[in-house]
Design a protein around this motif. Structure first.
Motif, PDB file in Angstrom:
ATOM      1  N   GLU B 178       0.698  -1.080  -0.224  1.00  0.00           N
ATOM      2  CA  GLU B 178      -0.049  -0.168  -0.158  1.00  0.00           C
ATOM      3  C   GLU B 178       1.003   1.216   0.005  1.00  0.00           C
ATOM      4  O   GLU B 178       0.347   2.327  -0.671  1.00  0.00           O
ATOM      5  N   LEU B 179       1.925   0.871   0.635  1.00  0.00           N
ATOM      6  CA  LEU B 179       2.725   2.509   1.418  1.00  0.00           C
ATOM      7  C   LEU B 179       3.046   2.604  -0.575  1.00  0.00           C
ATOM      8  O   LEU B 179       3.510   3.888  -0.984  1.00  0.00           O
ATOM      9  N   ILE B 180       4.168   1.854  -1.323  1.00  0.00           N
ATOM     10  CA  ILE B 180       4.656   1.698  -2.097  1.00  0.00           C
ATOM     11  C   ILE B 180       3.389   2.731  -3.800  1.00  0.00           C
ATOM     12  O   ILE B 180       3.868   3.205  -4.419  1.00  0.00           O
ATOM     13  N   ARG B 181       1.969   1.619  -3.306  1.00  0.00           N
ATOM     14  CA  ARG B 181       1.292   2.131  -4.315  1.00  0.00           C
ATOM     15  C   ARG B 181       1.047   3.658  -4.786  1.00  0.00           C
ATOM     16  O   ARG B 181       0.365   4.035  -5.004  1.00  0.00           O
ATOM     17  N   ASP B 182       0.651   3.833  -3.403  1.00  0.00           N
ATOM     18  CA  ASP B 182       0.113   5.640  -3.110  1.00  0.00           C
ATOM     19  C   ASP B 182       1.088   6.372  -3.652  1.00  0.00           C
ATOM     20  O   ASP B 182       0.803   7.539  -4.013  1.00  0.00           O
ATOM     21  N   LYS B 183       2.304   6.262  -4.055  1.00  0.00           N
ATOM     22  CA  LYS B 183       3.554   6.749  -4.565  1.00  0.00           C
ATOM     23  C   LYS B 183       2.575   6.965  -5.815  1.00  0.00           C
ATOM     24  O   LYS B 183       3.541   8.079  -7.093  1.00  0.00           O
ATOM     25  N   ALA B 184       2.185   6.238  -6.617  1.00  0.00           N
ATOM     26  CA  ALA B 184       2.216   6.129  -7.886  1.00  0.00           C
ATOM     27  C   ALA B 184       0.897   6.655  -8.548  1.00  0.00           C
ATOM     28  O   ALA B 184      -0.301   5.981  -7.629  1.00  0.00           O
ATOM     29  N   THR B 185       0.622   7.364  -9.436  1.00  0.00           N
ATOM     30  CA  THR B 185      -0.547   8.286  -9.838  1.00  0.00           C
ATOM     31  C   THR B 185      -1.151   8.035 -11.088  1.00  0.00           C
ATOM     32  O   THR B 185      -1.841   7.743 -11.709  1.00  0.00           O
ATOM     33  N   SER B 186       0.169   7.476 -12.201  1.00  0.00           N
ATOM     34  CA  SER B 186       0.050   7.085 -12.936  1.00  0.00           C
ATOM     35  C   SER B 186       0.701   4.897 -13.356  1.00  0.00           C
ATOM     36  O   SER B 186       1.117   5.009 -12.699  1.00  0.00           O
ATOM     37  N   VAL B 187      -0.151   4.631 -14.928  1.00  0.00           N
ATOM     38  CA  VAL B 187       0.697   3.744 -14.445  1.00  0.00           C
ATOM     39  C   VAL B 187       2.123   3.180 -15.309  1.00  0.00           C
ATOM     40  O   VAL B 187       3.219   2.408 -14.595  1.00  0.00           O
ATOM     41  N   GLY B 188       2.599   5.011 -15.451  1.00  0.00           N
ATOM     42  CA  GLY B 188       3.669   4.373 -16.314  1.00  0.00           C
ATOM     43  C   GLY B 188       4.915   4.755 -14.652  1.00  0.00           C
ATOM     44  O   GLY B 188       5.988   4.695 -14.790  1.00  0.00           O
ATOM     45  N   GLN B 189       4.214   5.362 -13.937  1.00  0.00           N
ATOM     46  CA  GLN B 189       5.187   5.722 -12.842  1.00  0.00           C
ATOM     47  C   GLN B 189       4.864   4.302 -11.805  1.00  0.00           C
ATOM     48  O   GLN B 189       5.602   4.604 -11.149  1.00  0.00           O
ATOM     49  N   TRP B 190       3.957   3.815 -11.709  1.00  0.00           N
ATOM     50  CA  TRP B 190       3.544   2.554 -11.374  1.00  0.00           C
ATOM     51  C   TRP B 190       4.852   1.940 -11.532  1.00  0.00           C
ATOM     52  O   TRP B 190       5.336   0.783 -10.844  1.00  0.00           O
ATOM     53  N   THR B 191       5.350   1.904 -13.165  1.00  0.00           N
ATOM     54  CA  THR B 191       6.025   0.662 -13.750  1.00  0.00           C
ATOM     55  C   THR B 191       7.439   0.710 -12.748  1.00  0.00           C
ATOM     56  O   THR B 191       8.258   0.734 -12.636  1.00  0.00           O
ATOM     57  N   ASP B 192       8.013   2.595 -12.750  1.00  0.00           N
ATOM     58  CA  ASP B 192       9.037   2.844 -12.099  1.00  0.00           C
ATOM     59  C   ASP B 192       9.024   2.795 -10.934  1.00  0.00           C
ATOM     60  O   ASP B 192       9.969   1.864 -10.929  1.00  0.00           O
ATOM     61  N   GLU B 193       8.109   2.326 -10.088  1.00  0.00           N
ATOM     62  CA  GLU B 193       8.259   1.826  -8.600  1.00  0.00           C
ATOM     63  C   GLU B 193       8.354   0.489  -8.444  1.00  0.00           C
ATOM     64  O   GLU B 193       9.355  -0.235  -8.243  1.00  0.00           O
ATOM     65  N   ILE B 194       7.872  -0.267  -9.402  1.00  0.00           N
ATOM     66  CA  ILE B 194       8.364  -1.583  -9.476  1.00  0.00           C
ATOM     67  C   ILE B 194       9.831  -1.599 -10.024  1.00  0.00           C
ATOM     68  O   ILE B 194      10.518  -2.731  -9.715  1.00  0.00           O
ATOM     69  N   ILE B 195      10.584  -1.201 -10.760  1.00  0.00           N
ATOM     70  CA  ILE B 195      11.905  -1.162 -11.912  1.00  0.00           C
ATOM     71  C   ILE B 195      12.465  -1.040 -10.051  1.00  0.00           C
ATOM     72  O   ILE B 195      13.514  -1.456 -10.414  1.00  0.00           O
ATOM     73  N   ASN B 196      12.044  -0.095  -9.509  1.00  0.00           N
ATOM     74  CA  ASN B 196      12.930   0.593  -7.758  1.00  0.00           C
ATOM     75  C   ASN B 196      13.301  -1.101  -7.365  1.00  0.00           C
ATOM     76  O   ASN B 196      13.884  -0.517  -6.708  1.00  0.00           O
ATOM     77  N   VAL B 197      11.613  -1.125  -7.233  1.00  0.00           N
ATOM     78  CA  VAL B 197      11.980  -2.846  -6.709  1.00  0.00           C
ATOM     79  C   VAL B 197      12.339  -3.502  -7.202  1.00  0.00           C
ATOM     80  O   VAL B 197      13.527  -4.266  -6.601  1.00  0.00           O
ATOM     81  N   LEU B 198      12.399  -3.290  -8.221  1.00  0.00           N
ATOM     82  CA  LEU B 198      13.367  -5.104  -8.943  1.00  0.00           C
ATOM     83  C   LEU B 198      15.241  -4.481  -8.783  1.00  0.00           C
ATOM     84  O   LEU B 198      15.711  -5.988  -8.680  1.00  0.00           O
TER      85      LEU B 198
END
Lengths: 323, 510
Positions: B178-198
């Protein structure tokens, strides 16, 4: 009559097809280097004369355009003559002049020609109109055969000729080609000449075909065609064998005419003789071809070969082979 | 007998070789064996507009480079007064437009045509392993918790990514997610967050952007997908659903997160994508897309030749087929024609005029030519001048026919430039000789035979399927060669001989 024969039926009768003729006989027994000897009638004539084979007398040769004018003098010397291309095929380009009528020349079919028309025909020959591949050619002027009177009632104008197939020096089939009104006096089966089978053993005519149909009479004269015994038959066969020896072709068609005074004369040789002879003689060529092929040692003496050929074509012998 | 066996052996070997290569190309390389009459071709247009400031302007636009699932057929840059350079960057292509002075509304277009393709295209680049970043708190502990959770459930990069996406997109997320999800407002940002985790587990990952090509649309949008590298190749995932693979109708436009377009010296940069669907023949699709293949066979394919040469070859390649037809008709059937391959040349000419008009044209010219030729006979001309005269007459006849049909409004016959006049002249000459020598019947028979073979040749040589097949699989020429060798050995009866020798049946076989 049926519309067609089955391949099986034709095989049973030993019929030779075009493809097999080409690949199993012509390509195998006729070396290409020998073709010029028969394709060039002038060459054939020269060879024949050297070996003492009887041919129609050569009156002259027109080799270049400018000599065409000189024909007139040759024509003046002879009442009748034949002008033909040295490289003609299938009887094309042959002009037969039977005689004169004032300043006109009479063709075999009775029509009249001017000297200009004859000269034009000659230059057509020179430019290669009748030769294979249209290569420039020479025109041959020679004796016009005065055919034997026995043919008078089974021939319409033109000269009937005898075609003999000689395989490895052995005559295996023969027919006479009779000109008709249809064929315009030409002895060519395609053009409507009558093909009349001849028994090699006896020199007797058998059945006849006209336009691929069996006939018993000449379509123009109405005369019976079967049962005629050809004169000089043994000499004709010998002549054919001599030609094969001279030219060296294993599968050869020899065209012979019988002159009233001179007897059998060789007209021309053919390295790719046609297949219609089978229909005329009512017998497939393959039967005899295979018999000759299967003989390891063929006789060499000309009279022994004559006897061999006659034995080969004995009717009862044919029965044996078919069975 | 021996030569027969050798020839048959060659024939068989050639036929087998040709068929094997064809089968390999069809089943391994995925070249279609039949042309679909109409293949879908999509045109994607990127319209870039901005407001010029009256000074030099530079505009950049990323354009597709690798397009898995699609082949690139054609592209166009519509930008009249601009200078254009195409730059190849690491994994993308970029169009750079420049102009000295841009004032007022400026619009530039980039247009690309693509078609679906089952050829495999991949990215060759190998990324470095990323360094694990220093995540700020509270994310650091959240990410660490997620990483550890996922690791329990996975064996390799692929399964790791799948598991991670499953957890991150879970419908009942835990607080870390949930904490990470809140950071992303678009699919693009969401993808960036995932990349960040990876990055935390040193898995190389990136975003690719593409367009869904489903229906014609005026406002298509770029949508991101996630790619991870497993040390061997790039794997693609949907960052929201975790579905693996590039979807069927997804056209990859660019790799990475840099802006799709950028502008210097202007304002109000806007970009709009529109999609249109058209249909075209598959052979064109296959031909134009050739550049995208890499295989020995496709590099040496005719499809890699320049288009105008291809057209010549397309014609040329049909000739052997015509020759095969002639071989068959003459040795197996026994048809008579003027000259051996003359009917095939006539058939080629029919391509220009279409069959109906071609036959009319041929018959008309040959019959009129024949009549004139018979008259010329009376003039006692020498052979070569007479041939030339016939040729001139043939040309005049064609000219007349063209003029007349033009007046009548039949345009077909105007395109007869390729009609082989020399061959027609020779045909007339030969026909007239046969007419005189062997009679009208024989001449007509051979004339009709030639015409028949020409028509058949036309039908075979203009068959779309065959044209496509031979063009894409030229090794079929080996099969044709083999068949020629095979038939060269045929010593059986010709079909016409069965009729010719039927008279022999009168004689009974004992």
């Amino acid at each position: 009559m049926r519309l067609f024969a089955t391949p099986r039926e034709l095989r049973q009768r030993g019929v030779l097809g075009m493809n097999q003729r080409n690949s199993d006989f012509i390509m195998r027994y006729n070396p290409r280097r020998l073709y010029p000897l028969v394709d060039n009638k002038l060459e054939t004539k020269k060879l024949a004369l050297e070996d003492g084979i009887a041919v129609p007398e050569l009156y002259g040769v027109v080799a270049i355009e400018h000599q065409v004018q000189d024909i007139a003098s040759t024509l003046a010397d002879h009442q009748a003559l034949v002008i033909k291309p040295a490289h003609g095929s299938g009887g094309s380009g042959i002009l037969v002049l039977d005689g004169r009528m004032g300043k006109f020349f009479r063709k075999a079919n009775g029509s009249l020609l001017t000297i200009e028309a004859i000269q034009h025909h000659t230059s057509n020959i020179l430019s290669g109109m009748y030769s294979l591949g249209g290569i420039p050619d020479k025109a041959i002027l020679e004796y016009r055969v005065d055919f034997d009177p026995m043919f008078e009632h089974i021939s319409y104008q033109g000269v009937p000729d005898i075609r003999i197939i000689v395989f490895k020096g052995i005559p295996i089939a023969a027919m006479i080609r009779l000109p008709t009104r249809d064929s315009d006096g030409k002895a060519n089966l395609h053009q409507g000449a009558v093909g009349l089978g001849v028994n090699i053993a006896s020199g007797e005519t058998t059945n006849a075909i006209h336009h691929n149909h069996h006939v018993n009479q000449h379509p123009d004269t109405g005369h019976e065609t079967s049962g005629i015994i050809l004169p000089h038959w043994d000499n004709i066969l010998r002549l054919a064998m001599q030609c094969a020896d001279t030219v060296g072709l294993g599968y050869l068609g020899v065209d012979i005419v019988i002159d009233r005074n001179l007897g059998p004369l060789m007209l021309e040789l053919n390295a790719r003789p046609g297949l219609s002879i089978q229909i005329a003689s009512g017998q497939g060529l393959l039967t005899n071809l295979h018999k000759v092929e299967s003989h390891k040692q063929l006789p060499t003496d000309i009279n022994a070969r004559l006897q061999f050929a006659k034995d080969l074509s004995q009717p009862e012998d044919i029965m044996k082979v078919i069975n | 007998m021996n030569t027969n066996v050798t020839a048959k052996g060659w024939a068989l070997a050639l036929i087998l070789l040709g068929l094997t290569v064809t089968a390999y190309k069809a089943y391994e390389l995925g070249l279609p064996l039949t042309p679909e009459q109409n293949a879908e071709v999509w045109t994607v247009q990127a319209q870039v507009s901005f407001e010029g400031a009256g000074k030099p302007a530079k505009l950049s636009l990323f354009i597709p480079e690798n397009t898995p699932g699609f082949m690139l057929l054609d592209e166009d840059f519509i930008s009249s007064r601009y200078g254009l350079t195409i730059a190849k960057t690491h994994e993308n292509r970029r169009a750079d437009w420049a102009i000295r002075r841009a004032k007022g509304d400026q619009t530039l277009y980039y247009r690309i045509s693509v078609a679906r393709s089952n050829l495999k295209i991949d990215w060759e680049t190998k990324p470095d392993f990323p360094e694990p970043p220093d995540y700020p708190e509270p994310y650091a502990s959240a990410i660490k918790a997620i990483i550890d959770d996922v690791r329990e459930e996975s064996a390799d990069v692929e399964s790791y990514t799948l598991e991670l996406l499953k957890q991150l997109n879970s419908s009942a997320p835990n607080e870390n997610v949930e904490l990470i999800r809140d950071k992303a407002t678009s699919v693009g940002q969401w993808t960036d967050e995932i990349i960040n985790v990876l990055k935390g587990v040193r898995i190389p990952a990136r975003t690719i952007w593409g367009i869904d090509i489903i229906d014609s649309a005026n406002n298509a949008i770029l949508r991101p997908l996630l790619q991870v590298h497993n040390g061997d190749k790039w794997l693609t995932f949907n960052p929201e659903t975790g579905n693996e693979g590039i979807p069927n109708n997804y056209l990859v436009w660019k790799v990475g997160n840099r802006d799709i377009s950028s502008l210097e010296g202007g304002n109000d940069l806007g970009i709009n994508f529109s999609l249109t669907r058209t249909y075209t023949e598959l052979i064109d699709v296959a031909r134009q897309g050739a550049a995208n293949r890499d295989s020995f066979f496709s590099e040496f394919s005719l499809l890699s030749l320049p288009v105008q040469n291809q057209n010549v070859y397309q014609l040329l390649l049909m000739l052997p087929l015509g020759a095969l037809l002639v071989v068959f008709l003459r040795t197996m059937i026994g048809l008579k024609t003027f000259g051996t391959f003359m009917p095939i040349l006539i058939a080629m000419a029919f391509r220009e005029t279409q069959l109906f008009w071609g036959v009319i044209m041929f018959s008309l010219i040959v019959s009129i030519g024949l009549m004139i030729r018979f008259y010329l006979e009376k003039l006692f001309l020498l052979l070569i001048p007479r041939l030339a005269a016939v040729l001139v007459i043939v040309v005049i006849l064609m000219l007349l026919i063209s003029l007349i049909t033009n007046q009548l409004g039949i345009e077909r016959l105007l395109s007869i430039s390729l009609f082989p006049m020399v061959i027609l002249a020779m045909t007339i000459e030969r026909m007239s000789i046969i007419w005189e020598e062997n009679g009208a019947r024989e001449a007509m028979l051979q004339g009709l035979g030639s015409l028949f073979v020409a028509c058949l040749g036309y039908v075979v040589m203009t068959n779309e399927n065959l044209m496509y097949l031979i063009f894409v699989f030229p090794e079929l020429l080996l099969v044709i060669l083999g068949l020629c060798l095979w038939m060269g050995n045929y010593t059986g009866y010709r079909l016409t001989e069965l009729v010719r020798f039927k008279g022999m049946l009168g004689k009974e076989v004992p």
